[in-house]
Design a protein around this motif. Structure first.
Motif, PDB file in Angstrom:
ATOM      1  N   TYR A   1     -71.685  60.279 -18.490  1.00  0.00           N
ATOM      2  CA  TYR A   1     -71.708  61.742 -18.446  1.00  0.00           C
ATOM      3  C   TYR A   1     -70.644  62.360 -19.358  1.00  0.00           C
ATOM      4  CZ  TYR A   1     -68.354  60.310 -14.830  1.00  0.00           C
ATOM      5  OH  TYR A   1     -67.340  59.694 -14.144  1.00  0.00           O
TER       6      TYR A   1
ATOM      7  N   THR B   1     -68.865  54.296  -7.190  1.00  0.00           N
ATOM      8  CA  THR B   1     -67.680  54.984  -7.696  1.00  0.00           C
ATOM      9  C   THR B   1     -66.777  55.280  -6.511  1.00  0.00           C
ATOM     10  OG1 THR B   1     -68.977  56.023  -9.446  1.00  0.00           O
ATOM     11  CG2 THR B   1     -66.826  56.991  -8.966  1.00  0.00           C
TER      12      THR B   1
ATOM     13  N   ARG C   1     -68.088  58.230  -4.333  1.00  0.00           N
ATOM     14  CA  ARG C   1     -68.106  59.538  -4.985  1.00  0.00           C
ATOM     15  C   ARG C   1     -69.237  59.586  -6.002  1.00  0.00           C
ATOM     16  NH1 ARG C   1     -63.597  62.679  -4.307  1.00  0.00           N
ATOM     17  NH2 ARG C   1     -65.159  64.227  -4.899  1.00  0.00           N
ATOM     18  N   LYS C   2     -69.756  60.778  -6.240  1.00  0.00           N
ATOM     19  CA  LYS C   2     -70.822  60.954  -7.226  1.00  0.00           C
ATOM     20  C   LYS C   2     -70.461  62.108  -8.150  1.00  0.00           C
ATOM     21  CE  LYS C   2     -74.939  58.981  -5.078  1.00  0.00           C
ATOM     22  NZ  LYS C   2     -74.343  58.375  -3.893  1.00  0.00           N
ATOM     23  N   VAL C   3     -70.784  61.944  -9.427  1.00  0.00           N
ATOM     24  CA  VAL C   3     -70.533  63.003 -10.409  1.00  0.00           C
ATOM     25  C   VAL C   3     -71.852  63.675 -10.729  1.00  0.00           C
ATOM     26  CG1 VAL C   3     -69.700  63.513 -12.735  1.00  0.00           C
ATOM     27  CG2 VAL C   3     -68.547  61.776 -11.360  1.00  0.00           C
ATOM     28  N   CYS C   4     -71.856  64.992 -10.638  1.00  0.00           N
ATOM     29  CA  CYS C   4     -73.064  65.766 -10.899  1.00  0.00           C
ATOM     30  C   CYS C   4     -73.174  66.056 -12.396  1.00  0.00           C
ATOM     31  CB  CYS C   4     -73.000  67.070 -10.115  1.00  0.00           C
ATOM     32  SG  CYS C   4     -74.247  68.265 -10.594  1.00  0.00           S
TER      33      CYS C   4
ATOM     34  N   ARG D   1     -75.655  71.159  -7.958  1.00  0.00           N
ATOM     35  CA  ARG D   1     -74.670  70.215  -7.434  1.00  0.00           C
ATOM     36  C   ARG D   1     -74.753  70.155  -5.910  1.00  0.00           C
ATOM     37  NH1 ARG D   1     -69.233  70.299  -5.821  1.00  0.00           N
ATOM     38  NH2 ARG D   1     -69.102  72.560  -6.135  1.00  0.00           N
ATOM     39  N   ARG D   2     -74.817  68.921  -5.390  1.00  0.00           N
ATOM     40  CA  ARG D   2     -74.818  68.760  -3.934  1.00  0.00           C
ATOM     41  C   ARG D   2     -73.409  68.917  -3.391  1.00  0.00           C
ATOM     42  NH1 ARG D   2     -78.443  63.297  -3.515  1.00  0.00           N
ATOM     43  NH2 ARG D   2     -80.387  64.123  -4.381  1.00  0.00           N
TER      44      ARG D   2
ATOM     45  N   ASP E   1     -71.451  66.924  -1.666  1.00  0.00           N
ATOM     46  CA  ASP E   1     -70.505  65.825  -1.793  1.00  0.00           C
ATOM     47  C   ASP E   1     -70.305  65.367  -3.244  1.00  0.00           C
ATOM     48  OD1 ASP E   1     -73.072  64.956  -1.979  1.00  0.00           O
ATOM     49  OD2 ASP E   1     -72.728  63.013  -1.010  1.00  0.00           O
ATOM     50  N   GLU E   2     -70.891  66.096  -4.206  1.00  0.00           N
ATOM     51  CA  GLU E   2     -70.764  65.705  -5.606  1.00  0.00           C
ATOM     52  C   GLU E   2     -69.667  66.511  -6.297  1.00  0.00           C
ATOM     53  OE1 GLU E   2     -75.248  64.168  -6.779  1.00  0.00           O
ATOM     54  OE2 GLU E   2     -74.670  66.233  -7.271  1.00  0.00           O
TER      55      GLU E   2
ATOM     56  N   SER F   1     -68.479  68.114 -10.060  1.00  0.00           N
ATOM     57  CA  SER F   1     -69.021  68.505 -11.368  1.00  0.00           C
ATOM     58  C   SER F   1     -68.234  67.845 -12.501  1.00  0.00           C
ATOM     59  CB  SER F   1     -68.949  70.027 -11.502  1.00  0.00           C
ATOM     60  OG  SER F   1     -69.049  70.413 -12.848  1.00  0.00           O
TER      61      SER F   1
END
Length: 443
Positions: free
Chosen positions: A324, A374, A391-394, A399-400, A402-403, A405
């Protein structure tokens, strides 16, 4: 793997207050020893801190796995090269442990110019009853000695001493970026931007130059050496990586100067992806042999690649660490982050690989299931026995909850240095001036 990683727990972290953190406190290398009982960190202030694993007790079985400070010492001091009018900073670039042969531990530490061999030993007894000196160490007048005493050893509080046993200096014109101990345990190599030297651990005044890529005219210089490592089992084989994204495997049996490589690993670039940043992001920042010696792992800016030593044409596996960021390369170039050198590590069975990213994120990839996760090393989850949440990157779109940006990632928080316990699922992660140690969930 995902189940296993999601339940990864933190067991202890060593935090220094950000408000009082100085440049000298920033951790610059982390390394487990061959048994995993000791963990060493080096920092920009030239200090080495060694942590020792707690022994298991019947009363507190869960404390097994916690690491506490064992020894702290100043390994390197700032120096000045008067001939070149250059400051030599004290920052520890790399630490490598030697296999334990007796009760003492030995490690190599290096800054930009000098490698040192340190002995770390315990002392819990002190001699008493000398004939020629008093208890406070003063020499006695021989004429006052009327009887012969037999010195005895008395118990004392445990003391851990770090003493420099060898200093390997004047071997490098350029900055040392890596050191690697050979599997014969008698020699090691030190690598700078243009040369690799082979040293014997007992000889400090002489080294052998085994790779030299310096051109006769420095204006013709097109690439530099970024990392090098010995094969874990074959003492004649080593690899080194370059800023052009290639890896060369050399055999010291072929020639004294290994200018001609035995194998050359490089992935041809896709012309459609060619950009101004292509050469920068293809530079390899770390290279590691698998424990088995069959595979090579390399880390460039955006990916981790696994190579089979028997296949030079392309990598066996490619893992996207933070793809990303591809659209952010321009701003990363402007703030110099694009030149960050991330390390990568194998787990003990070579089935999982780990490397760092920004925002204090670090990534794990399971080579068997192809799953990845992650995780974040931060103060919020640094309470003992707290469970890490993935963790998640949007990337674009909605964007959710728990994500996070891409635009809100903190590029000043980065995990460059990580290490994995040689046989257990325990990892150490350096986040700026803090060291985090995580382990699998224990009941």
């Amino acid at each position: 793997m995902e189940e296993e990683i999601d339940n990864r727990k933190i067991n202890n972290s060593f935090l220094r207050d950000h408000n009082y953190a100085t440049e000298a406190d920033i951790i610059s290398t982390v390394e487990f020893n061959s048994t995993g009982e000791l963990l060493a960190t080096g920092d920009k202030g030239g200090r080495v801190v060694v942590f020792q694993r707690e022994q298991e007790s019947k009363n507190q079985p869960h404390r097994r796995g916690e690491y506490n400070v064992y020894s702290t010492f100043q390994s390197h001091e700032p120096e000045f090269d008067y001939l070149k009018s250059l400051e030599i900073e004290e920052k520890i670039n790399k630490i490598r442990w030697l296999p334990q042969q007796n009760a003492a531990y030995f490690l190599l530490s290096t800054n930009d110019k000098t490698v040192k061999l340190w002995k770390i030993s315990e002392r819990d007894k002190r001699p008493e009853g000398y004939n020629l000196k008093d208890e406070d160490g003063r020499i006695r007048d021989p004429s006052t000695i009327t009887s012969l005493r037999v010195p005895v050893l008395r118990p004392m509080d445990l003391m851990v001493e770090a003493t420099p046993r060898r200093v390997f200096s004047n071997g490098h014109t350029y900055h040392i970026n890596s050191i690697s101990v050979n599997s014969d345990y008698e020699t090691y190599m030190s690598t700078d931007d243009l040369r690799i030297n082979l040293w014997h651990l007992e000889i400090t005044n002489r080294s052998f130059n085994i790779v030299d890529i310096k051109p006769a005219n420095m204006e013709e210089l097109t690439e530099v050496i970024t990392a090098a490592e010995f094969h874990p089992h074959q003492c004649n084989t080593f690899v080194y990586s370059s800023s052009k994204g290639s890896i060369r495997l050399c055999d010291m049996r072929a020639a004294a100067l290994c200018d001609n490589h035995s194998k050359f690993f490089e992935e041809p670039e896709d012309p459609s992806n060619r950009s101004f940043f292509s050469e920068i992001i293809s530079s390899i920042s770390d290279v590691k042999f698998s424990h088995s010696g069959r595979y090579l792992m390399t880390r460039d800016y955006l990916t981790v690649k696994v190579w089979d030593l028997n296949m030079e044409s392309k990598p066996l596996e490619t893992y996207q660490v933070h793809d990303y960021l591809r659209s952010k390369l321009c701003s990363l170039y402007e703030n110099d982050c694009i030149f960050d050198k991330f390390e990568c590590v194998w787990n003990g069975s070579d089935s999982v690989i780990m490397t760092g990213s920004y925002n204090n994120f670090f990534r794990m990839f399971d080579r068997n299931t192809k799953r990845d996760v992650t995780l974040e090393a931060s103060r919020e989850n640094s309470k003992p026995r707290a469970i890490l949440k993935p963790r998640k990157v949007c990337v674009g779109g909605k964007r959710r909850k728990d994500e996070i940006s891409v635009d809100s990632l903190d590029f000043s928080k980065k995990i460059l240095h990580t290490t994995w316990h040689p046989s257990e699922n325990i990892i150490a992660v350096a986040a700026t001036n803090n060291l985090y140690i995580f382990q699998d969930k224990v009941n």
